[in-house]
Design a protein around this motif. Sequence first.
Motif, mmCIF file in Angstrom:
data_model
loop_
_atom_site.group_PDB
_atom_site.id
_atom_site.type_symbol
_atom_site.label_atom_id
_atom_site.label_comp_id
_atom_site.label_asym_id
_atom_site.label_seq_id
_atom_site.Cartn_x
_atom_site.Cartn_y
_atom_site.Cartn_z
ATOM 1 N N PHE A 6 0.823 -1.215 0.000
ATOM 2 C CA PHE A 6 0.000 0.000 0.000
ATOM 3 C C PHE A 6 0.859 1.267 0.000
ATOM 4 O O PHE A 6 0.380 2.348 0.332
ATOM 5 N N GLY A 29 -3.920 11.135 2.650
ATOM 6 C CA GLY A 29 -3.601 9.700 2.608
ATOM 7 C C GLY A 29 -2.399 9.413 1.727
ATOM 8 O O GLY A 29 -1.498 8.653 2.108
ATOM 9 N N GLU A 231 -10.558 8.427 6.633
ATOM 10 C CA GLU A 231 -9.909 7.113 6.460
ATOM 11 C C GLU A 231 -10.630 6.276 5.409
ATOM 12 O O GLU A 231 -10.002 5.482 4.706
ATOM 13 N N ASP A 232 -11.956 6.423 5.334
ATOM 14 C CA ASP A 232 -12.732 5.575 4.418
ATOM 15 C C ASP A 232 -12.358 5.840 2.967
ATOM 16 O O ASP A 232 -12.157 4.913 2.184
ATOM 17 N N GLY A 235 -8.343 5.326 2.372
ATOM 18 C CA GLY A 235 -7.973 3.905 2.300
ATOM 19 C C GLY A 235 -8.218 3.324 0.922
ATOM 20 O O GLY A 235 -7.366 2.627 0.351
ATOM 21 N N MET A 239 -5.408 2.250 -1.894
ATOM 22 C CA MET A 239 -5.445 0.892 -2.455
ATOM 23 C C MET A 239 -5.417 0.954 -3.988
ATOM 24 O O MET A 239 -4.615 0.290 -4.649
#
Length: 263
Positions: A6, A29, A231-232, A235, A239
């Motif tokens: 990641f 992120g 974070e949702d 993430g 990815m």
Amino acid sequence: MIETLFSMAGKVCVVTGGSSGLGSYMAQGFLEAGAARVYITARSEQKLEEKAAELSQLAEGECVALAGDLATLKGVEALSAAIHEKEQNIDVLVNNAGIGTGARFDALTAFDWDRTMDLNLRSPLFLTQAFLDLLKNTATAEEPSRVIFISSVAASEVFAHVMAYSTSKNGLEHLTPQLALALADDYILVNTIAPGRFYSEMTRSSWQEPDSESFKAELQRLPAHRYGGPEDIAGVAIMLCSRAGAYFTGEVLNLDGGHRIRR
Ligand SMILES: NC(=O)c1ccc[n+]([C@@H]2O[C@H](COP(=O)([O-])OP(=O)(O)OC[C@H]3O[C@@H](n4cnc5c(N)ncnc54)[C@H](OP(=O)(O)O)[C@@H]3O)[C@@H](O)[C@H]2O)c1
């Protein structure tokens, strides 16, 4: 394997609409996952500069602000020219800037229709075209470049009062496999994230009174029983843009806490 799966180490990213909401969460992120540089764009220069300064403190990579209006083709060209001056290649383009418009059909104006389509649908396509050479430069089958579109659950819903918004997002989803096929031989992967309800400026009127009966009822209806947060979306974006997501192309990933399965 897991140490690098990641990782965004060394990547150069562009996130449109990065001064607030989902764009800023994804930019954060990417930087925390090791990106070398993340360019964020928006119209309001001061807010954008403040966000870039804030995000640059969080990790070793740099967050760079480039202000401009992406609803115009001139703005698309200006952003492309500014990045071409600074970079030989970009690894990730996230077409996130968007506006939520709504009106009853009898009150819908051509002005609102056009500004919704111009920013939400035309600009992601032509910005991707303007960056093609930079996206192609270092892309290989093993390390493809990534283009991400940000759609919405509204793309697949029928709500008469968000006709322009919903049509613009549905258009993005329809473009996704077409563009993925068009860019496959250039080693550029194209995918879309379709968020449900997230905390951002766009949805502020719904969540700013968290104790209101209407907000509590909405959370009750949502299968996840909460709005999405940084974070949702970060993430899923990490990815898709790291080694972990290098076998996805032409996909629409619904990121909605189950919104679609309970209408
Ligand atoms: N929040 C949700 O629940 C949700 C759900 C589904 C989909 N989405 C999608 O997620 C994306 C981000 O929305 P958000 O909720 O994070 O909204 P937001 O907090 O309002 O952020 C929108 C960003 O886009 C920028 N922007 C707006 N108009 C622009 C223009 N003409 N040119 C350049 N930048 C512009 C804004 O900055 P300036 O105003 O300074 O230009 C801001 O940085 C949108 O595509 C939206 O449709 C959001």
